[in-house]
Design a protein around this motif. Structure first.
Motif, PDB file in Angstrom:
ATOM      1  N   UNK A   1       0.865  -1.184   0.000  1.00 48.67           N
ATOM      2  CA  UNK A   1       0.000   0.000   0.000  1.00 48.67           C
ATOM      3  C   UNK A   1       0.898   1.230   0.000  1.00 48.67           C
ATOM      4  N   UNK A   2       0.525   2.232  -0.805  1.00 52.70           N
ATOM      5  CA  UNK A   2       1.317   3.451  -0.924  1.00 52.70           C
ATOM      6  C   UNK A   2       0.519   4.652  -0.438  1.00 52.70           C
ATOM      7  N   UNK A   3       1.251   5.669  -0.002  1.00 52.15           N
ATOM      8  CA  UNK A   3       0.637   6.916   0.456  1.00 52.15           C
ATOM      9  C   UNK A   3       0.895   7.975  -0.606  1.00 52.15           C
ATOM     10  N   UNK A   4      -0.169   8.478  -1.203  1.00 58.41           N
ATOM     11  CA  UNK A   4      -0.057   9.492  -2.243  1.00 58.41           C
ATOM     12  C   UNK A   4      -0.256  10.882  -1.678  1.00 58.41           C
ATOM     13  N   UNK A   5       0.078  11.882  -2.495  1.00 56.61           N
ATOM     14  CA  UNK A   5      -0.055  13.272  -2.056  1.00 56.61           C
ATOM     15  C   UNK A   5      -0.789  14.115  -3.075  1.00 56.61           C
ATOM     16  N   UNK A   6      -0.297  15.332  -3.282  1.00 57.56           N
ATOM     17  CA  UNK A   6      -0.917  16.226  -4.250  1.00 57.56           C
ATOM     18  C   UNK A   6      -0.751  15.662  -5.663  1.00 57.56           C
TER      19      UNK A   6
ATOM     20  N   UNK B   1       7.824   4.750  -9.758  1.00 53.86           N
ATOM     21  CA  UNK B   1       7.440   3.337  -9.683  1.00 53.86           C
ATOM     22  C   UNK B   1       7.336   2.716 -11.075  1.00 53.86           C
ATOM     23  N   UNK B   2       6.768   3.457 -12.018  1.00 54.66           N
ATOM     24  CA  UNK B   2       6.624   2.924 -13.367  1.00 54.66           C
ATOM     25  C   UNK B   2       7.974   2.705 -14.033  1.00 54.66           C
ATOM     26  N   UNK B   3       8.953   3.519 -13.653  1.00 54.27           N
ATOM     27  CA  UNK B   3      10.310   3.297 -14.157  1.00 54.27           C
ATOM     28  C   UNK B   3      10.836   1.944 -13.691  1.00 54.27           C
ATOM     29  N   UNK B   4      10.332   1.471 -12.556  1.00 50.25           N
ATOM     30  CA  UNK B   4      10.743   0.167 -12.019  1.00 50.25           C
ATOM     31  C   UNK B   4       9.738  -0.930 -12.336  1.00 50.25           C
ATOM     32  N   UNK B   5       8.817  -0.643 -13.262  1.00 47.08           N
ATOM     33  CA  UNK B   5       7.972  -1.694 -13.806  1.00 47.08           C
ATOM     34  C   UNK B   5       6.665  -1.972 -13.105  1.00 47.08           C
ATOM     35  N   UNK B   6       6.179  -1.053 -12.278  1.00 48.63           N
ATOM     36  CA  UNK B   6       4.881  -1.282 -11.644  1.00 48.63           C
ATOM     37  C   UNK B   6       4.192   0.035 -11.351  1.00 48.63           C
ATOM     38  N   UNK B   7       2.886  -0.061 -11.129  1.00 49.39           N
ATOM     39  CA  UNK B   7       2.077   1.105 -10.760  1.00 49.39           C
ATOM     40  C   UNK B   7       1.735   1.007  -9.282  1.00 49.39           C
ATOM     41  N   UNK B   8       2.025   2.029  -8.492  1.00 46.78           N
ATOM     42  CA  UNK B   8       1.768   1.936  -7.051  1.00 46.78           C
ATOM     43  C   UNK B   8       0.263   1.885  -6.737  1.00 46.78           C
ATOM     44  N   UNK B   9      -0.090   1.100  -5.746  1.00 49.36           N
ATOM     45  CA  UNK B   9      -1.480   1.025  -5.288  1.00 49.36           C
ATOM     46  C   UNK B   9      -1.656   2.061  -4.178  1.00 49.36           C
ATOM     47  N   UNK B  10      -2.308   3.174  -4.518  1.00 47.65           N
ATOM     48  CA  UNK B  10      -2.477   4.276  -3.568  1.00 47.65           C
ATOM     49  C   UNK B  10      -3.640   3.947  -2.635  1.00 47.65           C
TER      50      UNK B  10
ATOM     51  N   UNK C   1       5.065  10.528   7.166  1.00 45.26           N
ATOM     52  CA  UNK C   1       6.041   9.748   7.926  1.00 45.26           C
ATOM     53  C   UNK C   1       5.393   8.999   9.088  1.00 45.26           C
ATOM     54  N   UNK C   2       4.388   9.621   9.702  1.00 49.18           N
ATOM     55  CA  UNK C   2       3.671   8.936  10.783  1.00 49.18           C
ATOM     56  C   UNK C   2       2.928   7.712  10.257  1.00 49.18           C
ATOM     57  N   UNK C   3       2.328   7.843   9.062  1.00 48.43           N
ATOM     58  CA  UNK C   3       1.644   6.706   8.435  1.00 48.43           C
ATOM     59  C   UNK C   3       2.627   5.566   8.164  1.00 48.43           C
ATOM     60  N   UNK C   4       3.789   5.915   7.619  1.00 48.14           N
ATOM     61  CA  UNK C   4       4.790   4.885   7.310  1.00 48.14           C
ATOM     62  C   UNK C   4       5.257   4.206   8.595  1.00 48.14           C
ATOM     63  N   UNK C   5       5.538   4.992   9.622  1.00 45.97           N
ATOM     64  CA  UNK C   5       6.002   4.435  10.896  1.00 45.97           C
ATOM     65  C   UNK C   5       4.963   3.511  11.511  1.00 45.97           C
ATOM     66  N   UNK C   6       3.683   3.781  11.252  1.00 46.90           N
ATOM     67  CA  UNK C   6       2.597   2.952  11.791  1.00 46.90           C
ATOM     68  C   UNK C   6       2.302   1.737  10.921  1.00 46.90           C
TER      69      UNK C   6
ATOM     70  N   UNK D   1       1.522   2.236   5.183  1.00 44.57           N
ATOM     71  CA  UNK D   1       1.963   2.170   3.789  1.00 44.57           C
ATOM     72  C   UNK D   1       3.376   2.686   3.654  1.00 44.57           C
ATOM     73  N   UNK D   2       3.848   2.782   2.418  1.00 45.16           N
ATOM     74  CA  UNK D   2       5.157   3.358   2.121  1.00 45.16           C
ATOM     75  C   UNK D   2       4.949   4.552   1.196  1.00 45.16           C
ATOM     76  N   UNK D   3       5.993   5.347   1.040  1.00 43.19           N
ATOM     77  CA  UNK D   3       5.840   6.531   0.215  1.00 43.19           C
ATOM     78  C   UNK D   3       7.204   7.027  -0.251  1.00 43.19           C
ATOM     79  N   UNK D   4       7.204   8.134  -0.966  1.00 41.56           N
ATOM     80  CA  UNK D   4       8.441   8.820  -1.324  1.00 41.56           C
ATOM     81  C   UNK D   4       8.351  10.258  -0.817  1.00 41.56           C
TER      82      UNK D   4
END
Length: 303
Positions: A188-193, A204-213, A224-229, A232-235
């Motif tokens: 699971x990914x965390x998206x933004x604006x 992600x597409x450069x690495x061959x996949x589409x992130x599931x937001x 960062x709080x979401x990732x720590x909990x 999900x992951x993010x950039x």
């Protein structure tokens, strides 16, 4: 009511005898020059230019107004120069807009150095995403927009002048040190604006996949709080990690994906003295922040 920008365009067309020549001198697009001419004709109620073959020429009314425009613009430039020399940097106000990560890193450093060097200079700050900041700049609501883009990402308007002040690395934010994007094809990914999510999708597409937001937040603290909990992951960009670093996350630099940071201004050079001072301070602050940015990944290796 006559507009100085419209008069400047007409004077340039008169000097060059073409829209193309005027566009090159003013660093405008040809459609932009034609648009300004149309607006000026609408404001005056007379036809100022006419087509001749593949080119254009001024009508008698256009030639009259162009001559007066040159006089007016010359007097305005002289008055601006005299005023700048009189006032210098003893007083003045510069309005600047930037997104959260640069507004909390580069801008405070620049503001501190400006306050020390020019105590009479007032700096007004606004938090805005790049698209909003550029629109404010176009409308004259701010004097400088601090924006990010990528090498293949056109700014979208030739009327902006861009000062490249540095780059900002992009990091994978997860719970594991030395992580890779390949480990998160199904996470699971965390998206933004919209702009940040487009950046995430491209990485992600450069690495061959589409992130599931699965979750959304524009706030670097919340992400960062979401990732720590474990939500999900993010950039995130390096400047965001400089501004705030949650102890429960790890940051892995994604090589080949850097944001370019630009200070954008609007209109013809030279910049007013106060704006020029702000641009110089931003460039110096960005250089200092870049050194701190280089330590983001090193900090992760030590945890």
């Amino acid at each position: 009511m006559l507009n100085l920008v419209h008069l400047k365009v007409l004077a340039a067309v008169a000097r060059h005898g073409s829209v193309t020549g005027a566009a090159k001198e003013l660093h405008y697009s040809q459609p932009s020059v034609s648009h300004h001419l149309s607006r000026l004709e609408a404001a005056t109620g007379v036809r100022l230019v006419q087509r001749v073959g593949r080119g254009i020429r001024l009508t008698p009314e256009g030639r009259l107004l162009a001559n007066r425009a040159a006089e007016i613009l010359g007097r305005v430039d002289a008055a601006t120069t005299e005023l700048a020399a009189q006032v210098g940097l003893q007083s003045g106000r510069v309005r600047l807009a930037a997104n959260a990560s640069t507004l909390s890193t580069i801008v405070p450093r620049a503001a501190l150095s400006l306050a020390q060097a020019y105590p009479g200079l007032e700096l007004s700050l606004f938090e805005r995403h790049p698209v909003e900041a550029l629109e404010m700049l176009r409308l004259g609501e701010i004097d400088v927009a601090l924006v990010f883009r990528h090498a293949d990402d056109p700014i979208g308007d030739e009327e902006f002048r861009l000062l490249h002040i540095g780059n900002d690395s992009i990091y994978l934010i997860s719970q594991r040190p030395n992580d890779t994007l390949a480990n998160h094809r199904h996470s699971a990914w965390i998206g933004g604006c919209d702009r940040c999510q487009a950046e995430l999708n491209a990485v992600c597409q450069h690495h061959g996949f589409t992130p599931r937001i699965a979750s959304h937040s524009d706030d670097m603290v919340v992400v960062q709080a979401f990732v720590a909990a474990g939500i999900g992951v993010s950039t995130l960009p390096g400047y965001a990690l400089q501004a705030h670093r949650h102890p429960g996350i790890h940051a892995t630099e994604l090589t080949g994906f850097e944001r370019q940071i630009h200070a954008a201004t609007y209109g013809d050079p030279p910049d007013p003295p106060a704006v020029a001072a702000v641009l110089a301070a931003l460039a110096e602050a960005a250089s200092q922040c870049r050194e701190a940015n280089d330590r983001v990944a090193d900090l992760d290796k030590q945890t």
